[in-house]
Write an enzyme that holds these catalytic residues in place. Structure first.
Site, PDB file in Angstrom:
ATOM      1  N   HIS A  71      -0.699   2.398 -36.970  1.00  0.00           N
ATOM      2  CA  HIS A  71      -1.201   1.599 -35.856  1.00  0.00           C
ATOM      3  C   HIS A  71      -0.852   0.166 -36.226  1.00  0.00           C
ATOM      4  O   HIS A  71      -1.272  -0.319 -37.293  1.00  0.00           O
ATOM      5  CB  HIS A  71      -2.724   1.779 -35.709  1.00  0.00           C
ATOM      6  CG  HIS A  71      -3.284   1.076 -34.510  1.00  0.00           C
ATOM      7  ND1 HIS A  71      -4.620   1.093 -34.196  1.00  0.00           N
ATOM      8  CD2 HIS A  71      -2.673   0.331 -33.551  1.00  0.00           C
ATOM      9  CE1 HIS A  71      -4.822   0.391 -33.092  1.00  0.00           C
ATOM     10  NE2 HIS A  71      -3.660  -0.083 -32.686  1.00  0.00           N
ATOM     11  N   LEU A  72      -0.075  -0.499 -35.398  1.00  0.00           N
ATOM     12  CA  LEU A  72       0.525  -1.788 -35.767  1.00  0.00           C
ATOM     13  C   LEU A  72      -0.483  -2.761 -36.381  1.00  0.00           C
ATOM     14  O   LEU A  72      -1.486  -3.107 -35.763  1.00  0.00           O
ATOM     15  CB  LEU A  72       1.190  -2.435 -34.536  1.00  0.00           C
ATOM     16  CG  LEU A  72       1.893  -3.766 -34.813  1.00  0.00           C
ATOM     17  CD1 LEU A  72       2.977  -3.625 -35.867  1.00  0.00           C
ATOM     18  CD2 LEU A  72       2.465  -4.349 -33.534  1.00  0.00           C
ATOM     19  N   HIS A  73      -0.215  -3.171 -37.594  1.00  0.00           N
ATOM     20  CA  HIS A  73      -1.087  -4.139 -38.267  1.00  0.00           C
ATOM     21  C   HIS A  73      -0.347  -4.909 -39.335  1.00  0.00           C
ATOM     22  O   HIS A  73       0.605  -4.413 -39.935  1.00  0.00           O
ATOM     23  CB  HIS A  73      -2.297  -3.429 -38.894  1.00  0.00           C
ATOM     24  CG  HIS A  73      -1.948  -2.488 -40.006  1.00  0.00           C
ATOM     25  ND1 HIS A  73      -1.368  -1.256 -39.796  1.00  0.00           N
ATOM     26  CD2 HIS A  73      -2.081  -2.601 -41.349  1.00  0.00           C
ATOM     27  CE1 HIS A  73      -1.177  -0.656 -40.952  1.00  0.00           C
ATOM     28  NE2 HIS A  73      -1.593  -1.454 -41.920  1.00  0.00           N
ATOM     29  N   PHE A  74      -0.797  -6.149 -39.524  1.00  0.00           N
ATOM     30  CA  PHE A  74      -0.354  -6.977 -40.640  1.00  0.00           C
ATOM     31  C   PHE A  74      -1.561  -7.148 -41.555  1.00  0.00           C
ATOM     32  O   PHE A  74      -2.699  -7.010 -41.114  1.00  0.00           O
ATOM     33  CB  PHE A  74       0.090  -8.362 -40.140  1.00  0.00           C
ATOM     34  CG  PHE A  74       1.308  -8.332 -39.275  1.00  0.00           C
ATOM     35  CD1 PHE A  74       2.558  -8.588 -39.812  1.00  0.00           C
ATOM     36  CD2 PHE A  74       1.204  -8.061 -37.909  1.00  0.00           C
ATOM     37  CE1 PHE A  74       3.692  -8.569 -39.005  1.00  0.00           C
ATOM     38  CE2 PHE A  74       2.334  -8.040 -37.103  1.00  0.00           C
ATOM     39  CZ  PHE A  74       3.582  -8.289 -37.652  1.00  0.00           C
TER      40      PHE A  74
END
Lengths: 391, 446
Positions: free
Chosen positions: B241-244
């Protein structure tokens, strides 16, 4: 602001007597002296040569941090190296691109070393000698640097010049040119100082140190170039001092390892809130804020929280130096160093009456917690240095 | 053949633990105050709206002119304050400040941390490592399932161009907000996750818009020691799940100290260099006329890597002004049984932070014996070979060149002929054409 200027005055006078400025002004070199114990790590002295080179007036420089001389092309890695040296309380010698007041850049050899107090081993000042770097290899023309006070005329930037070209500064959008001559792989755009410049910097530092040492004899508070004693308990390193100085809230650090819970650091905002001078609280017990109507059960609560190494928030009646009282929303929290052990307790004060909730900013409670967070980061990272993971 | 490795996944949220039970429970009232449609109506979170910065060179602090005070200092007040609040509320799995840490004596200054708690109470899970892009799977753990107390604030571009802060802003479901949440297994103080447009449920995959948001966060923090990082799938991302990630550590990272060699300057001012004297081969991006130029170039490079199924890590450093891109092959080697047992025994997963020189070690022995050589040996396994790195670079430069061509074509269209002529002149004058230069030079460097 006034009080800061006074601190800056005192920084030199109390250590080296009032003659120090005159004596330093007799030296021909370009250098600055900074005091890491004052918040913002300001310049407390700038030599005539330095002012001439940087084209600032003394008033513009005193009280400022050295970063005002840096600009867009100053190599951040070099700045990082200097910061690291300050953090580790050691010397450093690097080539640095600085900017004059008019925005023109120049390369110089930055030779910085700490000066220690003889009796307690604390860092008293950092001396930064700055020797302009010259090179005689003329490449594609260059910027003349004859008025830098170095006494070298017709000095031209060589290997450094490419980065310094003011056109490229103003017109970054056009710098798609890799100049055809630089097929040679240039590792970073740096400028190497010659042996001559390195020697000059070292000599200049020794001359300055001898003036400082000599003048410190007049006050009896001796300094030296090498640490001759290990700072005892309660010592807040200069790097920690610098980091803590950036935190704007009112807080103190207490060293729980010292008998009687002594205050080892007090922020500027704390001094403003309570009306004390720094020397009136450092080394004193945290009880200094208590008065006749301070609730003893609250004090007990504080004591307990320290014993159990837990954070706590209390509302306590505190007293200023002038004996006026205020409701103090005090948050107390243990703070650990790089070895994971509790090094300090931080006490953050908020005056209850002036909790301004304008609805836009953070709540006072959140600001209090952010001060705790910032102190935790500062303490942890100032003790992380190579080989110094002692408790 | 499908490549898989077994590893103990890091728990990023307290709601990740009961994943198994949750799937068993299936539907029904959630009661966890999460970010899904069951709990989100009426929910409020602080909102920090940042000012869009257009020029990378106009950074704060240069020449002493400090910007005017924003209503809330982003890093020093908001991130640290909210984070400390969660710490005092006991939301983290351990107190990271109680973990021993040190700079390893040596030339590079690798940073070691002994973190015995990060790993506990989890069984190894199988991860597929040969697919950098995988579709989002709503059945697996994702950040919409975290409790709202783990979310610190919403992060968005300001509409009126000034920094704004709202302590209690409703969550605008239609506009899928980007949020900053805590990582419950922090590796340093202030460890947070930036989750772009959380409700859109994007898979772990870089796109231009999201990457720009990450750069803006680095710029907003305005502190060179607050860095952001990204791990692709196959390069030790654990959650699709898109994360930085981001955290605060006030010492320079070894990768930031490594020398670089300039490869090329693009027409928009973005400078691309190659890392030297560092165990992991990688590219460094900096400069650019605007933060958007820099962001787009790096995004295009990342997109190229993920489209070509090459796992990579990204470090956003120096307030968003320097970005390191590191393609890697450790997981692949691991799956193929090519990593030495001693290295595997350390159970160190070389993700972005480890590659940057911050080594989180799980065993006391490894911490005590940490040395330049050991760190180097591990990271050398992560790096692509020289040959493969050249191939990958060629792909990247080709992709960037296409990006540039598109940009220029778009620019040209509304322009008059004279203007496009000027552009051509500028290009000929500079003795090389920027689009080709990258690829070309990269080949020359072999």
């Amino acid at each position: 602001m006034d009080s800061k200027l006074r601190l800056i005055q005192q920084s030199l006078n109390t250590r080296y007597s009032e003659w120090i400025r005159e004596a330093l002004d007799d030296l021909p070199d370009n250098f600055t002296i900074t005091d890491p114990s004052i918040s913002g790590h300001p310049i407390v002295f700038a030599s005539r040569g330095f002012l001439k080179m940087s084209r600032y007036s003394r008033e513009e420089v005193i009280g400022q941090n050295g970063k005002i001389f840096q600009g867009p092309k100053t190599n951040p890695r070099t700045v990082m190296e200097i910061r690291e040296a300050i953090r580790e309380e050691r010397g450093v010698e690097v080539s640095l691109l600085n900017y004059r007041k008019d925005g023109t850049p120049f390369w110089m050899l930055f030779h910085m070393r700490p000066v220690f107090g003889k009796e307690d081993g604390r860092v008293i000042h950092f001396v930064a000698v700055q020797v302009p770097i010259s090179t005689k290899q003329r490449r594609n023309g260059g910027v003349s640097l004859s008025e830098d006070g170095s006494g070298l005329n017709e000095v031209v930037f060589g290997s450094c010049r490419k980065e310094v070209d003011s056109d490229s500064l103003l017109e970054l959008r056009r710098v798609l040119s890799l100049d055809s001559g630089s097929k040679v792989l240039d590792i970073e755009e740096t400028c190497k100082a010659s042996d001559f410049e390195e020697r000059r910097a070292a000599t200049a530092f020794n001359n300055i140190l001898s003036v400082l040492t000599h003048c410190s004899e007049l006050t009896g508070r001796l300094v030296c170039g090498k640490r001759c004693s290990v700072p005892g308990a309660g010592y807040v390193s200069s790097s920690l001092n610098i980091s803590l100085g950036r935190i704007k809230q009112s807080f103190v650090l207490i060293d729980p390892h010292l008998p009687d819970m002594l205050i080892v650091y007090a922020s500027d905002a704390f001094l403003r809130l309570t009306g004390y001078d720094r020397h009136e609280v450092l080394g004193h017990n945290f009880r200094v804020l208590n008065g006749v109507d301070t609730d003893t059960s609250t004090l007990h609560q504080i004591k307990e929280s320290i014993q159990t190494e837990q954070a706590c928030t209390v509302r306590i009646l505190s007293y200023r130096k002038d004996k006026s009282s205020f409701w103090n929303c005090l948050h107390l929290s243990p703070v650990r160093n790089a070895s994971g052990k509790i090094a300090y307790f931080v006490g953050v004060q908020i005056e209850d009456d002036c909790k301004n909730r304008d609805g836009h900013g953070l709540s006072p409670e959140m600001r209090q917690l952010s001060a705790v967070g910032a102190v935790k980061v500062a303490v942890r990272t100032s003790s992380i240095s190579a080989g110094s993971s002692k408790s | 053949m499908m490549l898989r490795i077994k590893r103990v996944p890091t728990v990023l949220s307290n709601y990740q633990k009961d994943e198994a039970e949750e799937t068993a429970r299936r539907s029904g009232g959630c009661g966890k105050n999460c970010l899904r449609s069951c709990c989100i109506p009426g929910a409020k979170l602080p909102l920090y709206a940042f000012k869009k910065v257009t020029n990378t060179q106009s950074e704060k602090g240069v020449r002493g002119n400090e910007n005017k005070e924003p209503p809330v200092a982003f890093l020093d007040s908001l991130v640290l304050g909210e984070w400390e609040d969660r710490m005092q509320r006991g939301l983290f799995r351990y107190d990271v400040t109680a973990c021993e840490t040190k700079v390893i004596p040596g030339e590079y200054g690798f940073i070691a941390q002994l973190n015995e708690g990060r790993h506990l109470k989890k069984r190894p899970t199988e991860f597929r490592v040969d697919k950098v892009l995988q579709p989002f799977d709503g059945n697996k753990f994702n950040f919409t399932k975290v409790g709202q107390e783990e979310v610190l604030f919403q992060f968005a571009a300001s509409e009126d161009g000034e920094v704004q802060f709202f302590p209690n802003a409703p969550i605008d479901v239609e506009n899928s907000p980007s949020v900053v949440a805590i990582n419950v297994s922090p590796i340093e103080y202030g460890h947070v996750l930036l989750i772009p447009r959380i409700l859109e449920c994007l898979p772990q995959r870089i796109d231009r818009q999201s990457f720009l948001l990450a750069l803006c966060m680095a710029a907003e923090a305005g502190n060179p020691y607050f860095r952001l990082g990204y791990n692709s799938l196959g390069a030790f991302a654990t959650i699709n799940h898109l994360h930085f990630q981001a955290y605060y550590l006030a010492v320079p990272f070894p990768i930031e100290k490594a020398p670089t060699r300039k490869i090329t300057t693009l027409s928009d001012g973005v400078i691309i260099s190659e890392l030297l004297k560092y165990p992991v081969r990688g590219l460094v991006f900096e400069g650019g006329n605007t933060i958007q130029d820099l962001s787009d170039t790096v995004s295009d490079a990342c997109i190229c890597l993920q489209d070509n199924n090459i796992p990579y890590n990204v470090l956003i450093s120096d307030c968003g002004k320097r970005i390191f891109l590191l393609p890697q092959c450790y997981a692949e080697k691991q799956a193929l049984g090519e990593v030495s047992p001693e290295l595997l025994d350390t159970q160190v997963n070389p993700a972005v932070w480890e590659i940057s020189g911050h080594m989180v070690l799980k065993r006391r022995k490894d911490y005590d014996e940490a040395s330049d050589e050991n760190a180097w040996r591990l990271l050398a396994e992560v790096s692509l070979s020289e040959e493969r790195f050249r191939e990958v670079n060629a792909l990247i430069f080709e992709a960037i060149a296409i990006g540039e061509t598109i940009a220029e074509t778009l620019l040209d269209e509304p322009d008059t002929k004279t203007q496009s002529l000027e552009i051509e002149n500028a290009i000929t004058k500079s003795s090389h054409r920027p689009m080709v230069a990258g690829t070309h030079e990269c080949l020359v460097l072999q």
